[in-house]
Design an enzyme around this catalytic site. Structure first.
Site, PDB file in Angstrom:
ATOM      1  N   LYS A   1       0.482  -0.483  15.098  1.00  0.00           N
ATOM      2  CA  LYS A   1       1.873  -0.563  15.560  1.00  0.00           C
ATOM      3  C   LYS A   1       2.213  -1.789  16.408  1.00  0.00           C
ATOM      4  CE  LYS A   1       3.577   3.039  13.659  1.00  0.00           C
ATOM      5  NZ  LYS A   1       3.549   2.529  12.284  1.00  0.00           N
TER       6      LYS A   1
ATOM      7  N   TYR B   1      -9.601   5.078   7.227  1.00  0.00           N
ATOM      8  CA  TYR B   1      -9.800   5.382   8.647  1.00  0.00           C
ATOM      9  C   TYR B   1     -10.852   6.477   8.728  1.00  0.00           C
ATOM     10  CZ  TYR B   1      -5.425   2.943   9.925  1.00  0.00           C
ATOM     11  OH  TYR B   1      -4.433   2.010  10.140  1.00  0.00           O
TER      12      TYR B   1
ATOM     13  N   PRO C   1      -4.921  -0.204  18.578  1.00  0.00           N
ATOM     14  CA  PRO C   1      -4.599  -0.630  17.212  1.00  0.00           C
ATOM     15  C   PRO C   1      -4.674   0.468  16.148  1.00  0.00           C
ATOM     16  CG  PRO C   1      -6.739  -1.482  17.895  1.00  0.00           C
ATOM     17  CD  PRO C   1      -6.140  -0.850  19.094  1.00  0.00           C
TER      18      PRO C   1
ATOM     19  N   TYR D   1       3.448   6.394  10.333  1.00  0.00           N
ATOM     20  CA  TYR D   1       2.669   5.220   9.922  1.00  0.00           C
ATOM     21  C   TYR D   1       3.550   4.187   9.227  1.00  0.00           C
ATOM     22  CZ  TYR D   1      -1.443   2.517   8.657  1.00  0.00           C
ATOM     23  OH  TYR D   1      -2.371   1.510   8.560  1.00  0.00           O
TER      24      TYR D   1
ATOM     25  N   HIS E   1       0.840  -1.200   0.000  1.00  0.00           N
ATOM     26  CA  HIS E   1       0.000   0.000   0.000  1.00  0.00           C
ATOM     27  C   HIS E   1       0.878   1.254   0.000  1.00  0.00           C
ATOM     28  CE1 HIS E   1      -4.079  -1.771   1.494  1.00  0.00           C
ATOM     29  NE2 HIS E   1      -3.553  -2.453   0.494  1.00  0.00           N
TER      30      HIS E   1
HETATM   31  P1  RFL Z   1       1.330 -12.355  21.513  1.00  0.00           P
HETATM   32  O1  RFL Z   1       0.919 -12.420  20.088  1.00  0.00           O
HETATM   33  O2  RFL Z   1       0.294 -12.050  22.526  1.00  0.00           O
HETATM   34  O3  RFL Z   1       2.003 -13.761  21.842  1.00  0.00           O
HETATM   35  C1  RFL Z   1       2.310 -14.129  23.159  1.00  0.00           C
HETATM   36  C2  RFL Z   1       2.286 -15.646  23.225  1.00  0.00           C
HETATM   37  O4  RFL Z   1       2.642 -16.054  24.537  1.00  0.00           O
HETATM   38  C3  RFL Z   1       1.763 -17.070  24.970  1.00  0.00           C
HETATM   39  N1  RFL Z   1       1.719 -17.063  26.435  1.00  0.00           N
HETATM   40  C4  RFL Z   1       2.407 -17.937  27.202  1.00  0.00           C
HETATM   41  N2  RFL Z   1       3.209 -18.951  26.901  1.00  0.00           N
HETATM   42  C5  RFL Z   1       3.756 -19.661  27.928  1.00  0.00           C
HETATM   43  N3  RFL Z   1       3.488 -19.378  29.237  1.00  0.00           N
HETATM   44  C6  RFL Z   1       2.688 -18.357  29.585  1.00  0.00           C
HETATM   45  N4  RFL Z   1       2.447 -18.091  30.872  1.00  0.00           N
HETATM   46  C7  RFL Z   1       2.104 -17.585  28.544  1.00  0.00           C
HETATM   47  N5  RFL Z   1       1.267 -16.532  28.528  1.00  0.00           N
HETATM   48  C8  RFL Z   1       1.043 -16.234  27.250  1.00  0.00           C
HETATM   49  C9  RFL Z   1       0.448 -16.716  24.314  1.00  0.00           C
HETATM   50  O5  RFL Z   1      -0.427 -17.837  24.209  1.00  0.00           O
HETATM   51  C10 RFL Z   1       0.910 -16.202  22.971  1.00  0.00           C
HETATM   52  O6  RFL Z   1       0.964 -17.225  21.999  1.00  0.00           O
HETATM   53  O7  RFL Z   1       2.520 -11.323  21.730  1.00  0.00           O
HETATM   54  P2  RFL Z   1       3.737 -10.913  20.769  1.00  0.00           P
HETATM   55  O8  RFL Z   1       4.390 -12.123  20.181  1.00  0.00           O
HETATM   56  O9  RFL Z   1       4.534  -9.934  21.525  1.00  0.00           O
HETATM   57  O10 RFL Z   1       3.062 -10.205  19.511  1.00  0.00           O
HETATM   58  C11 RFL Z   1       2.424  -8.977  19.648  1.00  0.00           C
HETATM   59  C12 RFL Z   1       1.222  -8.899  18.723  1.00  0.00           C
HETATM   60  O11 RFL Z   1       0.475 -10.089  18.791  1.00  0.00           O
HETATM   61  C13 RFL Z   1       0.346  -7.728  19.093  1.00  0.00           C
HETATM   62  O12 RFL Z   1       1.122  -6.562  19.301  1.00  0.00           O
HETATM   63  C14 RFL Z   1      -0.695  -7.363  18.060  1.00  0.00           C
HETATM   64  O13 RFL Z   1      -1.462  -8.448  17.649  1.00  0.00           O
HETATM   65  C15 RFL Z   1      -1.600  -6.309  18.689  1.00  0.00           C
HETATM   66  N6  RFL Z   1      -2.873  -6.244  18.034  1.00  0.00           N
HETATM   67  C16 RFL Z   1      -2.940  -5.581  16.871  1.00  0.00           C
HETATM   68  N7  RFL Z   1      -1.824  -4.966  16.394  1.00  0.00           N
HETATM   69  C17 RFL Z   1      -1.872  -4.309  15.236  1.00  0.00           C
HETATM   70  O14 RFL Z   1      -0.843  -3.788  14.799  1.00  0.00           O
HETATM   71  N8  RFL Z   1      -3.077  -4.224  14.538  1.00  0.00           N
HETATM   72  C18 RFL Z   1      -4.220  -4.841  14.990  1.00  0.00           C
HETATM   73  O15 RFL Z   1      -5.243  -4.786  14.337  1.00  0.00           O
HETATM   74  C19 RFL Z   1      -4.184  -5.540  16.190  1.00  0.00           C
HETATM   75  N9  RFL Z   1      -5.289  -6.141  16.675  1.00  0.00           N
HETATM   76  C20 RFL Z   1      -4.004  -6.874  18.585  1.00  0.00           C
HETATM   77  C21 RFL Z   1      -5.206  -6.826  17.865  1.00  0.00           C
HETATM   78  C22 RFL Z   1      -3.954  -7.542  19.801  1.00  0.00           C
HETATM   79  C23 RFL Z   1      -5.083  -8.144  20.355  1.00  0.00           C
HETATM   80  N10 RFL Z   1      -4.957  -8.773  21.645  1.00  0.00           N
HETATM   81  C24 RFL Z   1      -3.684  -8.856  22.312  1.00  0.00           C
HETATM   82  C25 RFL Z   1      -5.993  -9.229  22.432  1.00  0.00           C
HETATM   83  C26 RFL Z   1      -6.329  -7.446  18.368  1.00  0.00           C
HETATM   84  C27 RFL Z   1      -6.288  -8.116  19.601  1.00  0.00           C
HETATM   85  C28 RFL Z   1      -7.557  -8.780  20.052  1.00  0.00           C
HETATM   86  C1  PHB Z   2      -6.340  -4.693  10.474  1.00  0.00           C
HETATM   87  O1  PHB Z   2      -6.398  -4.921   9.253  1.00  0.00           O
HETATM   88  O2  PHB Z   2      -6.691  -5.544  11.304  1.00  0.00           O
HETATM   89  C2  PHB Z   2      -5.893  -3.372  10.948  1.00  0.00           C
HETATM   90  C3  PHB Z   2      -5.338  -2.478  10.054  1.00  0.00           C
HETATM   91  C4  PHB Z   2      -4.930  -1.224  10.490  1.00  0.00           C
HETATM   92  C5  PHB Z   2      -5.082  -0.894  11.815  1.00  0.00           C
HETATM   93  C6  PHB Z   2      -5.617  -1.784  12.709  1.00  0.00           C
HETATM   94  C7  PHB Z   2      -6.027  -3.041  12.280  1.00  0.00           C
HETATM   95  O3  PHB Z   2      -4.703   0.350  12.236  1.00  0.00           O
END
Ligand code: RFL
Ligand code: PHB
Length: 389
Positions: free
Chosen positions: A296, A200, A292, A384, A72
């Site tokens: 980031k 957005y 989100p 961004y 993009h």
């Molecule tokens: P993760 O992905 O949470 O992975 C952590 C892993 O550790 C495991 N774990 C354990 N393992 C052993 N012992 C324990 N006691 C443990 N406790 C937990 C978990 O099962 C898991 O597999 O962290 P990591 O690797 O640092 O990655 C970070 C990203 O996942 C996170 O920053 C993003 O997904 C945040 N996030 C989003 N970021 C975006 O940039 N755009 C988004 O749209 C977006 N949507 C989201 C999100 C995070 C969400 N969370 C945390 C609920 C939507 C959700 C719902």
């Molecule tokens: C997504 O595609 O899940 C998404 C994209 C941009 C954002 C947050 C989530 O800022």
């Protein structure tokens, strides 16, 4: 069992760290409390900065991303009934890659397993020991049997609810937090995205986002009250609400279909300092959460891995602890800037329950500035696409 680096958590940060260390001849074992199916079932981030793309390339897992990911060059901000484009490429020379976290995780797991990596899934009661000295170890239970993993370092990649941050000395740990008074209701649907770039939208009924995972898979979000239940949102209600929050052209172009995933995520800003406790390091969501809005979360996990992998490689190759000692400081400088950007985007685009007519005018004036001034647009674009590592 013995390894050089014990990694807690098989999310993107744990897997990426393990893969990059492996390619430099450093051995690690990953302990994950959930199953592989559970980890791959989580629909999360969708946008990768160039820095994260480069990290995945360096880890040797970029091939499918380059084949299937969508590049993009810009994004659109929608307010007062019309859309305004921010041209990342023209303003910064850089682009972003739309490629879902699920796919990133799958590519990393495949690479780790193909190259003989050890990932212990369904490891229960993971506990961190003696990381204030030179010989840390981790204990866990698997199928009812307790195991001990000796190591040189522990990387806490276990997300916001993990065991690592809780194991840090609580008199040293400082936390900074803002909880936002709303959530995002997200759906995934097997329909073509409404636009070839993300939209957005700021609307007085609340924020909305039109995103995607591919040319046939769309991801949409609407801001909702924190106490809303997913069951209260039928697909029809969701689509109607989304249409009301975007411009008429987008609303008319929207192709709807049944949702294949629907969930509500709360929004939070959170940072834990420091990120190093002796020979234990916090990485990714274990140390920080962003709302989100700025996309980031996953990208910060990748930059943390960059700083930590670099430090560990320097330690094993040259015997130097200089970068190890600096990990927390180096990572936090970038984290706080991403926290600021995510907080700013959240404030700019959402409707707050206590906001006044004046606050609303300020949002519109700022959106008008950002989309009509080259300097304003460049500041958004630069953040961004991702600040340098
Ligand atoms: P993760 O992905 O949470 O992975 C952590 C892993 O550790 C495991 N774990 C354990 N393992 C052993 N012992 C324990 N006691 C443990 N406790 C937990 C978990 O099962 C898991 O597999 O962290 P990591 O690797 O640092 O990655 C970070 C990203 O996942 C996170 O920053 C993003 O997904 C945040 N996030 C989003 N970021 C975006 O940039 N755009 C988004 O749209 C977006 N949507 C989201 C999100 C995070 C969400 N969370 C945390 C609920 C939507 C959700 C719902
Ligand atoms: C997504 O595609 O899940 C998404 C994209 C941009 C954002 C947050 C989530 O800022």
């Amino acid at each position: 069992m013995r390894t050089q680096v014990a990694i807690i958590g098989a999310g993107p940060s744990g897997l990426l760290l393990s893969q990059i260390l492996h390619r430099q001849g450093i051995d690690s074992v990953i302990l994950e409390q959930r199953s592989l199916e559970y980890v791959l079932g989580r629909i999360r981030a969708g946008v990768l900065e160039q820095g994260a793309v480069k990290m995945l390339d360096e880890a040797g897992v970029g091939a499918r991303m380059h084949r299937e990911g969508l590049i993009h060059d810009g994004t659109e901000l929608c307010f007062d009934g019309s859309r305004h484009r921010i041209d990342f490429k023209a303003l910064t020379g850089e682009t972003v890659m739309v490629y879902g976290q699920t796919e990133v995780t799958r590519d990393l797991v495949d690479a780790r397993l193909a190259e003989g990596g050890v990932i212990v899934y369904e490891a229960e009661d993971v506990a961190l020991h003696d990381f204030d000295g030179a010989k840390p170890h981790v204990t866990y239970r698997k199928d009812g049997v307790t195991h001990r993993l000796d190591c040189d370092f522990i990387a806490g990649c276990d997300g916001y609810h993990g065991a690592s941050r809780k194991a840090a000395p609580q008199d040293v740990l400082k936390t900074f937090e803002r909880v936002y008074p709303f959530g995002w209701l997200g759906i995934l649907s097997e329909t073509p995205p409404v636009s070839h770039e993300l939209i957005y939208a700021n609307h007085e009924r609340g924020f909305a986002l039109c995103s995607m995972r591919s040319n046939v898979l769309s991801r949409y979000y609407v801001q909702c009250p924190l106490d809303d239940k997913v069951d209260a949102w039928s697909d029809d209600r969701f689509w109607d609400e989304l249409r009301r929050r975007v411009d008429t052209e987008t609303a008319e172009a929207l192709i709807t279909g049944p949702s294949i995933e629907k969930s509500i995520a709360p929004l939070r800003s959170f940072v834990a300092e420091p990120m190093k406790f002796g020979r234990m390091f916090l990485v990714g969501d274990a140390a920080h959460i962003v709302p989100p809005t700025g996309a980031k979360g996953l990208n910060l996990a990748a930059s943390d891995v960059y700083y930590l992998a670099r430090a560990m490689i320097d330690f094993y190759d040259n015997g130097s602890e200089m970068l190890i000692e600096r990990y927390s400081e180096d990572a936090l400088r970038r984290i706080w800037k991403a926290e600021r950007f995510s907080w700013w985007m959240t404030n700019l685009l959402h409707t707050f329950p206590d906001s006044s007519a004046f606050d609303r005018k300020m949002q519109i004036a700022e959106l008008d500035y950002v989309t009509s001034s080259k300097v304003g647009a460049a500041a958004l674009a630069e953040n961004y696409v991702g600040l340098p590592y």
